[in-house]
Design a protein around this motif. Structure first.
Motif, PDB file in Angstrom:
ATOM      1  N   UNK A   7       0.849  -1.179   0.000  1.00 50.14           N
ATOM      2  CA  UNK A   7       0.000   0.000   0.000  1.00 50.14           C
ATOM      3  C   UNK A   7       0.890   1.237   0.000  1.00 50.14           C
ATOM      4  N   UNK A   8       0.399   2.281  -0.663  1.00 46.81           N
ATOM      5  CA  UNK A   8       1.160   3.526  -0.704  1.00 46.81           C
ATOM      6  C   UNK A   8       0.286   4.665  -0.230  1.00 46.81           C
ATOM      7  N   UNK A   9       0.842   5.532   0.591  1.00 49.18           N
ATOM      8  CA  UNK A   9       0.116   6.689   1.103  1.00 49.18           C
ATOM      9  C   UNK A   9       0.267   7.839   0.118  1.00 49.18           C
ATOM     10  N   UNK A  10      -0.862   8.321  -0.416  1.00 45.15           N
ATOM     11  CA  UNK A  10      -0.770   9.394  -1.409  1.00 45.15           C
ATOM     12  C   UNK A  10      -1.591  10.615  -1.055  1.00 45.15           C
ATOM     13  N   UNK A  11      -2.391  10.553   0.016  1.00 43.98           N
ATOM     14  CA  UNK A  11      -3.272  11.682   0.302  1.00 43.98           C
ATOM     15  C   UNK A  11      -3.332  12.031   1.760  1.00 43.98           C
ATOM     16  N   UNK A 119      10.090   6.267   3.298  1.00 45.96           N
ATOM     17  CA  UNK A 119      10.534   4.880   3.128  1.00 45.96           C
ATOM     18  C   UNK A 119       9.368   3.963   2.764  1.00 45.96           C
ATOM     19  N   UNK A 120       8.206   4.216   3.364  1.00 48.43           N
ATOM     20  CA  UNK A 120       7.009   3.419   3.058  1.00 48.43           C
ATOM     21  C   UNK A 120       6.673   3.484   1.575  1.00 48.43           C
ATOM     22  N   UNK A 121       6.735   4.670   1.013  1.00 44.99           N
ATOM     23  CA  UNK A 121       6.345   4.824  -0.382  1.00 44.99           C
ATOM     24  C   UNK A 121       7.385   4.268  -1.339  1.00 44.99           C
ATOM     25  N   UNK A 122       8.643   4.341  -0.975  1.00 41.92           N
ATOM     26  CA  UNK A 122       9.663   3.676  -1.802  1.00 41.92           C
ATOM     27  C   UNK A 122       9.448   2.161  -1.755  1.00 41.92           C
ATOM     28  N   UNK A 123       9.160   1.643  -0.565  1.00 38.47           N
ATOM     29  CA  UNK A 123       8.953   0.194  -0.411  1.00 38.47           C
ATOM     30  C   UNK A 123       7.683  -0.300  -1.085  1.00 38.47           C
ATOM     31  N   UNK A 159       3.428   0.297   8.749  1.00 34.74           N
ATOM     32  CA  UNK A 159       3.016   0.312   7.350  1.00 34.74           C
ATOM     33  C   UNK A 159       4.202  -0.022   6.443  1.00 34.74           C
ATOM     34  N   UNK A 160       5.343   0.604   6.704  1.00 36.42           N
ATOM     35  CA  UNK A 160       6.532   0.343   5.895  1.00 36.42           C
ATOM     36  C   UNK A 160       6.961  -1.121   6.013  1.00 36.42           C
ATOM     37  N   UNK A 161       6.933  -1.657   7.211  1.00 38.67           N
ATOM     38  CA  UNK A 161       7.288  -3.070   7.405  1.00 38.67           C
ATOM     39  C   UNK A 161       6.306  -3.987   6.683  1.00 38.67           C
TER      40      UNK A 161
END
Length: 520
Positions: A7-11, A119-123, A159-161
């Motif tokens: 999942x990616x956080x965009x908003x 880091x979450x969004x890169x992952x 989330x990143x993990x």
């Protein structure tokens, strides 16, 4: 219909998002694509061309609390949060990831949060990007921050993990070996918010998924927590879905895994949830129960005792194809069990009729699973069970699937038909069963399968034809035996008469006589 692996956080929906984030996906800078821009709260629009400047702001500071550091990491995060084509590769190539990790370990929670989000969004991108996060040394720091005093930091690190774990079994095991499970479970036991709970449960589901499967000893501590969430009616529905998926992953395997899940006392609740009006919740519950009944007879009986069969007729008519398919799969596993379990399927009012209906008229994926239900009963049930199948229209339904292109299903259907015909012999009803096969077009299909490229199908078709649909031996011998009439021998007399033709004959009296003189 599986759960999302990344999942990616965009908003702005993420807790802790700064002002102005909601507009970041629509902002367009002059001369730049929407994929490369993201507006911060102060109105400054950063693009990919600003990456060198941003890199300097997070690497050359003298005090981590300098406002330029927070602005720099936040700008990186916003660049990585655009809806399409975030510049993950460019950020990795500039060497920023190790510095994100370093900021994750600082004592400023705002910076920690922004670093974890970046880091979450890169992952969340492709495997190369996820591996880059792991190679940057982020995992131990993310695990450590699961105990942060700031719930936003804990949530973002979880989330990143989850993204890292969802990439591959190798990275999943790395996260588990880093001790993430304990921190995840602490946050489930004492969640600071429903959003945090949702993210840590989703991450937990990723820690349980994938093949080869994780070490049961590393993931089994999650079972009491999952069982508690499952049984709690106040658990948010989206969280309940991830709980059910986690259980489906944990129960997918040998009897030891199944027993560990059943020992958590979740079977009755899973059956109860099959009546939910949420298909995305029904599916993982059904999958988990299907895993249970693939285990030992005792594990299967526990599901039968929970009245799962009482839910099946409704699910076989569900609007979702996948739920109908999973229902047939579950029934096929029960039908491969004991005579008592097969009898429970047979005697559940309307259930076999619904399975036969699915075999006749549903979409192909459902018909395949329905074939297994019928075949397992035919090959493992009693004569009474098989007789009940015939009365429900199983012969006609099986004949109807013999023209498929799936060799495995054809073989399964032939095996079922052969078992039915053998039962017909035992019940002295074989003539009636043969007639049903004939009326259903089954003979033509079986004869056609004598030309099938699969040797097993070819041999099975020949065996069925010869045993149940071949010519009567006595009649065949009568037609082949010569008949003496006067001085003639006639072959196939009855067949010739049936055609209204004279039988071919040889009249030795009409032939010239030859003498043999042995004395000469």
């Amino acid at each position: 219909e599986d759960s999302l692996m990344k999942r990616r956080a965009i908003g702005a929906g993420v807790v802790g998002a700064g002002a102005g984030d909601a507009a970041m996906n629509t902002a367009v800078a002059t001369g730049a694509s929407s994929a490369s821009v993201a507006p911060p709260a102060n109105g400054k629009v950063y693009t990919i061309s600003d990456i060198p400047q941003l890199y300097n702001s997070i690497t050359t500071y003298s005090d981590v609390n300098d406002p330029s550091v927070l602005e720099g990491i936040r700008a990186f995060r916003r660049l990585l949060s655009v809806e399409s084509n975030p510049p993950c590769d460019e950020v990795i190539q500039c060497g920023a990831l190790p510095h994100f990790v370093r900021l994750l370990a600082c004592d400023n929670t705002e910076i920690q949060f922004e670093a974890a989000w970046a880091l979450t969004n890169v992952a969340s991108a492709d495997s190369d990007c996820t591996n880059a996060v792991a190679d940057s040394g982020a995992i131990p720091h993310l695990v450590a921050q699961l105990r942060s005093a700031d719930p936003n930091v804990r949530e973002q690190c979880a989330w990143c993990l989850g993204n890292v774990s969802g990439d591959s079994p190798t990275l999943r095991d790395t996260v588990l070996q880093s001790g993430a499970m304990e921190g995840i479970l602490l946050n489930i036991a004492q969640p600071a918010s429903s959003a945090l709970l949702g993210n840590v449960v989703w991450t937990l589901s990723n820690l349980c998924r994938g093949k080869p499967q994780p070490d049961l000893h590393k993931v089994s501590p999650a079972l009491p927590h999952l069982a508690s969430l499952l049984s709690n009616p106040s658990t948010p529905k989206d969280v309940m879905v991830d709980v059910a998926w986690a259980l489906s992953y944990l129960s997918d395997g040998d009897d030891q895994r199944i027993q560990a899940c059943q020992d958590a006392n979740i079977t009755n609740r899973l059956v109860e949830l099959l009546s939910s009006d949420q298909p995305n919740l029904v599916t993982p519950c059904l999958r988990t129960l299907g895993n249970f009944v693939s285990g030992s007879d005792g594990q299967t009986q526990a599901v039968v005792d929970a009245n799962v069969l009482g839910m099946m007729s409704k699910l076989l008519s569900h609007r979702r194809k996948n739920i109908r398919k999973e229902s047939c799969w579950l029934l096929s596993n029960i039908s491969a069990g004991t005579h008592i379990q097969i009898g429970a399927v047979i005697h559940r009012a309307g259930l076999i009729t619904a399975v036969v209906e699915a075999l006749n008229n549903d979409q192909w994926e459902v018909r395949k699973e329905a074939t297994w239900v019928i075949s397992n009963i035919c090959t493992g049930g009693t004569t009474q069970h098989i007789e009940s199948l015939v009365e429900a229209g199983a012969i006609e339904a099986l004949c109807g699937i013999l023209d498929s292109a799936d060799a495995k299903i054809i073989a399964v259907a032939l095996e079922a038909l052969e078992a039915i015909l053998k039962t017909g012999e035992a019940l002295n009803k074989v003539a009636g069963y043969v007639s049903l096969v004939d009326e259903s077009g089954g003979i033509d299909h079986i004869e056609g399968l004598q030309e099938h490229e699969n040797d097993d199908i070819y041999e099975k078709a020949i065996a069925i034809i010869e045993r149940y649909f071949g010519c009567d031996d006595a009649q065949e011998d009568e037609n082949l035996a010569p008949v003496v009439s006067g001085n003639t021998f006639a072959f196939g007399v009855d067949a010739a008469k049936a055609e209204g033709q004279a039988a071919p004959s040889f009249n030795f009296a009409d032939q010239p006589q030859m003498a043999f003189n042995f004395a000469a």
